[in-house]
Design an enzyme around this catalytic site. Structure first.
Site, PDB file in Angstrom:
ATOM      1  N   ARG A  16     -15.737 -25.386 -35.602  1.00  0.00           N
ATOM      2  CA  ARG A  16     -16.794 -24.704 -36.359  1.00  0.00           C
ATOM      3  C   ARG A  16     -17.707 -23.866 -35.474  1.00  0.00           C
ATOM      4  O   ARG A  16     -18.467 -23.033 -35.973  1.00  0.00           O
ATOM      5  CB  ARG A  16     -17.612 -25.735 -37.136  1.00  0.00           C
ATOM      6  CG  ARG A  16     -16.944 -26.195 -38.420  1.00  0.00           C
ATOM      7  CD  ARG A  16     -17.831 -27.147 -39.199  1.00  0.00           C
ATOM      8  NE  ARG A  16     -17.813 -28.487 -38.641  1.00  0.00           N
ATOM      9  CZ  ARG A  16     -18.612 -29.468 -39.048  1.00  0.00           C
ATOM     10  NH1 ARG A  16     -19.518 -29.239 -39.985  1.00  0.00           N
ATOM     11  NH2 ARG A  16     -18.529 -30.676 -38.497  1.00  0.00           N
ATOM     12  N   THR A  79     -13.007 -41.200 -34.147  1.00  0.00           N
ATOM     13  CA  THR A  79     -13.907 -41.742 -33.129  1.00  0.00           C
ATOM     14  C   THR A  79     -13.457 -43.098 -32.611  1.00  0.00           C
ATOM     15  O   THR A  79     -13.633 -43.410 -31.426  1.00  0.00           O
ATOM     16  CB  THR A  79     -15.332 -41.853 -33.694  1.00  0.00           C
ATOM     17  OG1 THR A  79     -15.283 -42.566 -34.940  1.00  0.00           O
ATOM     18  CG2 THR A  79     -15.931 -40.470 -33.927  1.00  0.00           C
ATOM     19  N   ASN A 377     -46.226  -1.219   5.987  1.00  0.00           N
ATOM     20  CA  ASN A 377     -46.527  -0.429   4.797  1.00  0.00           C
ATOM     21  C   ASN A 377     -45.348   0.497   4.518  1.00  0.00           C
ATOM     22  O   ASN A 377     -44.956   1.289   5.387  1.00  0.00           O
ATOM     23  CB  ASN A 377     -47.795   0.403   4.968  1.00  0.00           C
ATOM     24  CG  ASN A 377     -48.189   1.108   3.673  1.00  0.00           C
ATOM     25  OD1 ASN A 377     -48.888   0.558   2.840  1.00  0.00           O
ATOM     26  ND2 ASN A 377     -47.709   2.337   3.514  1.00  0.00           N
TER      27      ASN A 377
END
Length: 455
Positions: A16, A79, A377
């Site tokens: 599903r 099961t 920088n």
């Protein structure tokens, strides 16, 4: 202490879900469902865990590794048939066995411990974890007798009209006396509409043998939900994220809008950190204290130090040390390490690079495959040119270097400390310490050129 064991049912294909991915591997809050289940079972102190696998077995084994033993259910025959596959691992052992489904990611260790304790306290041979469902459709019903004792469990498809009205439902999680479980499973038949061997039939057999069967009703109906399709997956994910978000807020994290904050289960966040809406925190992300993560940011497996500010930026598999900041609209790609008090401005991309403390990368810059020192920088539009179309090369920049705007640094390259790079330069040679590098064409003005063109 009575030994605890667990059997995790993870053999179902999950048709599903309509997915190529094995059902129990579908993620909830960043972790496969079966991962949540195993994690909570481990927290109960179970001395042996057996995971029943079938379709997609190798992928489940690859994910879980040696955290569990395995048994294979070759055919999907119910099961009861699944649990009996664990017989070689558990038969004849004294103790209590928990049977739990691999698609129930919301069950907590607290609830499982309560189930174990209740089972032992009652001296039961089987205890069902149940819940009261507002809509019990699809669940097995727990049928009690006049004395309110558990009589049996009836599956939805086998229930009569009266039984379907029962709201106490079986969550599919049980505790059993281990030895008796495997003795009784051999008596289970498949005389039902599906021709399957149902684990709940063990309950009725034990009742007929006058064994004690009980049910522990948990307080949260949602915690026991099983995930069988994408709709349930989305709902489980919503509930799990609400649980996760609540935990973080209770630990001192401010979530401006918890409904639109998506935090995976393994994320760690320090106190007094503020998370704005539409933030996603994935994987094993660690965020320190006193941080700010601005709206629409995403951090995946990031390590963020104390006092860091992230503004609408993306960070993956990277580190930002304390008091650094980034954004908006910047991107740390994997293996980037941003040092203490570093400023990463807007529209900056950094990949596989290290930037030392107090350095600044203001805006519109790419830093790839580079090692930068401290107090550097980098001007707007600078590009660390690291790729020749076939191979990647690294650039090393020493401390106290000033790189002007629109510089191209062609790797492999070493720029030593205390160096200036003139704006607009394309640097192809190493620059020694104390030098200024200029690599651009000399300007020439063509006088009266405008008047030579037709107008």
């Amino acid at each position: 202490m009575t030994q605890r064991y667990a059997v995790v049912l993870a053999a179902g294909q999950g048709s599903r879900m309509k997915s190529k991915l094995y059902k129990v591997l579908h993620p909830v809050a960043g972790k496969p469902m079966v991962g949540h289940v195993i994690e909570q079972v481990e927290a109960t102190g179970a001395s042996k865990i057996v995971t029943i696998v079938g379709f997609g077995a190798e992928k489940v084994k690859d994910y879980l590794g040696d955290r569990t033993n395995y048994a294979v259910q070759e055919e999907q025959l119910g099961t009861g048939h699944a649990v009996i596959q664990a017989e070689t691992h558990l038969k004849n052992k004294d103790g209590i066995t928990l049977v739990i489904c691999g698609d129930t990611p919301l069950l907590s260790a607290e609830t499982l411990n309560n189930l174990f304790d209740y089972h032992q306290k009652k001296g039961a041979k089987a205890t069902i974890l149940t819940a009261h469902a507002q809509d019990p459709t699809g669940y097995g019903r727990v049928i009690r007798n006049e004395e309110n004792y558990v009589e049996k469990i009836v599956e939805q498809k086998d229930a009569n009209d009266t039984e379907k009205l029962v709201q106490e439902v079986n969550t599919g999680t049980y505790c059993f006396d281990n030895k008796l479980l495997f003795e009784t499973l051999s008596q289970v038949g498949n005389e039902n509409s599906q021709g399957e061997y149902y684990l709940p039939d063990v309950i009725e057999i034990l009742k007929n043998q006058n064994e004690i069967v009980d049910a522990y009703i948990m307080t949260s109906e949602n915690e026991g939900m099983g995930v069988n399709d994408r709709v349930a997956l989305a709902e489980a994910s919503r509930l799990m994220r609400r649980r996760i978000n609540t935990m973080h807020m209770q630990n001192g994290v401010t979530l401006i809008d918890p409904m639109t904050t998506y935090i995976d289960s393994d994320v760690t966040i320090g106190s007094d950190t503020i998370i704005e809406p539409n933030v996603t925190l994935k994987g094993k992300t660690i965020i320190g204290e006193d941080c700010f993560v601005g709206a629409h940011s995403e951090i995946v497996n990031g390590t963020i130090g104390d006092g860091v500010r992230v503004t609408n930026s993306s960070i993956k598999d990277s580190v930002m040390e304390k008091d650094s900041n980034i954004g908006p609209y910047s991107h740390l790609r994997p293996n980037s390490h941003i040092g203490e008090s570093v400023h990463i401005g807007n529209f900056v991309e950094i990949k596989n690079a290290t930037i030392g403390k107090t350095s600044k990368v203001g805006h519109l810059t790419y830093v790839g495959d580079a090692d930068l020192g401290e107090n550097i920088n980098i001007g707007c539009g600078t590009i660390f040119v690291n790729y020749d179309g076939k191979n990647k090369f690294r650039t090393t920049v020493g401390n106290n270097v000033f790189i002007g705007c629109n510089a191209n640094l062609i790797a492999p390259l070493t720029i030593e400390e205390n160096v200036y790079i003139a704006a607009g330069s394309t640097i192809t040679k190493d620059v020694p310490t104390q030098a200024m590098a200029i690599a651009r064409a000399r300007q020439e003005n063509k006088l009266e050129y405008y008047n030579k063109l037709p107008h």
